[in-house]
Design an enzyme around this catalytic site. Structure first.
Site, PDB file in Angstrom:
ATOM      1  N   ASP A  19       0.864  -1.183   0.000  1.00 41.19           N
ATOM      2  CA  ASP A  19       0.000   0.000   0.000  1.00 41.19           C
ATOM      3  C   ASP A  19       0.900   1.232   0.000  1.00 41.19           C
ATOM      4  OD1 ASP A  19      -1.742  -2.133   0.623  1.00 41.19           O
ATOM      5  OD2 ASP A  19      -3.079  -0.811   1.755  1.00 41.19           O
TER       6      ASP A  19
ATOM      7  N   LYS B  88      -6.906   3.432  -3.668  1.00 37.57           N
ATOM      8  CA  LYS B  88      -7.326   3.459  -2.263  1.00 37.57           C
ATOM      9  C   LYS B  88      -7.546   4.902  -1.828  1.00 37.57           C
ATOM     10  CE  LYS B  88      -5.453   2.133   2.292  1.00 37.57           C
ATOM     11  NZ  LYS B  88      -4.331   1.417   2.975  1.00 37.57           N
TER      12      LYS B  88
ATOM     13  N   LYS C 171     -10.283   0.384  -2.704  1.00 45.47           N
ATOM     14  CA  LYS C 171     -10.231   0.187  -1.261  1.00 45.47           C
ATOM     15  C   LYS C 171     -10.538   1.494  -0.531  1.00 45.47           C
ATOM     16  CE  LYS C 171      -7.170  -1.109   2.583  1.00 45.47           C
ATOM     17  NZ  LYS C 171      -5.813  -1.608   2.972  1.00 45.47           N
TER      18      LYS C 171
END
Length: 317
Positions: A153, A217, A253
């Site tokens: 991430d 995300k 996400k």
């Protein structure tokens, strides 16, 4: 660094000028319409067996996360055990999608979830601010991947993005994607609360996908404004349209601020109604919301027994 996107829109990343023209040529976002649609979809009523299905699906989409300076190996092992078996009293409860930790805790997390389907994700690239030289960011990624991370991430350089230096952001994402190798999927975090406008969120979404993100995300969970139905809806529209143009599917996400089963189900409705059923799977949709898991488990138990359990029914992460 590579500056060629591996898909049908590769020509738009040929130079800073072409990339800027493409991103600023995207349709402007109707903020009122976006927020109204997100609110409308949030009123859908999900009951009985559909609710039970949605709760289990949401559990399976959680990235159970601990990203604190006080993290210890014991805490990470406990989190891994919870990810593998969220409800020790009910083996039918599905495992979560992943455990997300800092790079130095990846090996511990990997050991804790060994033999299960739970992935190990690691934040990297000087999370959460992203303020570090590219060499440091890439070293961060390589360390996590070498330790066994299945997913990375990363955070984008919001300062560069807001200054309009899109090619720098693109090149950093492609470099991180290369550092992930073939073993780790890449989630690109925009920190939507710092991007100021919906137009910027749309541009960041397309920029991340052009650069090879496997997921886009919303947030780090470390700022005041994180995932919202509206910004998630906007990103879902982006991945839907990107696949229509390129044939490449990208996950989404939302992270931060999603705390209840009711919230999670609203987001699943957004997924189904905007991107479609193909995204209703933890390979393509995740929740970055650790506190959410406890409420999902309590609601799951309520559906099974007809009564609410006390707070000691679930562990406090």
């Amino acid at each position: 660094m590579p500056t060629t996107a591996p898909h049908a829109l590769s020509d738009v990343t040929a130079s800073d000028g072409t990339l800027r023209r493409f991103l600023h040529g995207l349709p402007g976002v109707d903020a009122v319409g976006l927020e109204a649609r997100a609110a409308s979809l949030g009123t859908r009523s999900i009951k009985t067996t559909a609710k039970a299905y949605a709760i289990d699906l949401a559990i399976s989409m959680v990235d159970l996360t601990t990203l604190e300076g006080a993290d210890t190996p014991g805490k990470v092992r406990a989190l891994g055990a919870k990810a593998v078996r969220p409800d020790p009293t009910d083996r039918s409860a599905p495992p979560t999608a992943a455990v997300c930790v800092y790079p130095d805790m990846v090996a511990t997390a990997k050991e804790a979830v060994a033999g299960s389907t739970v992935k190990v994700a690691s934040v990297a690239t000087a999370f959460p601010a992203g303020r570090a030289p590219i060499a440091v960011k890439l070293a961060d990624v390589r360390e996590a991947v070498a330790a066994g991370a299945d997913e990375i991430d990363m955070v984008i350089d919001r300062g560069a993005f807001l200054a309009g230096n899109y090619l720098k952001v693109y090149d950093e994402i492609t470099a991180v994607k290369e550092a992930c190798g073939t073993d780790a999927r890449l989630k690109v975090i925009f920190e939507t609360g710092e991007l100021s406008t919906y137009d910027n969120i749309r541009r960041a979404s397309w920029l991340g996908m052009l650069a090879g993100a496997d997921f886009i995300k919303t947030s780090t969970g470390k700022v005041a404004v994180n995932a919202t139905p509206a910004n998630t809806l906007l990103m879902l529209e982006a991945v839907r349209d990107f696949r229509a143009q390129t044939g490449v599917q990208v996950g989404v996400k939302p992270a931060g601020g999603i705390r209840t089963s009711k919230d999670a189900i609203k987001f699943l409705v957004l997924v189904n109604e905007t991107a479609g059923e193909d995204w209703l799977d933890n390979h393509w949709f995740r929740f970055g919301a650790s506190s959410l898991l406890n409420d999902l488990l309590l609601q799951r138990q309520k559906l099974a027994t007809g009564r609410y359990s006390g707070p000691d029914y679930v562990t406090v992460d």
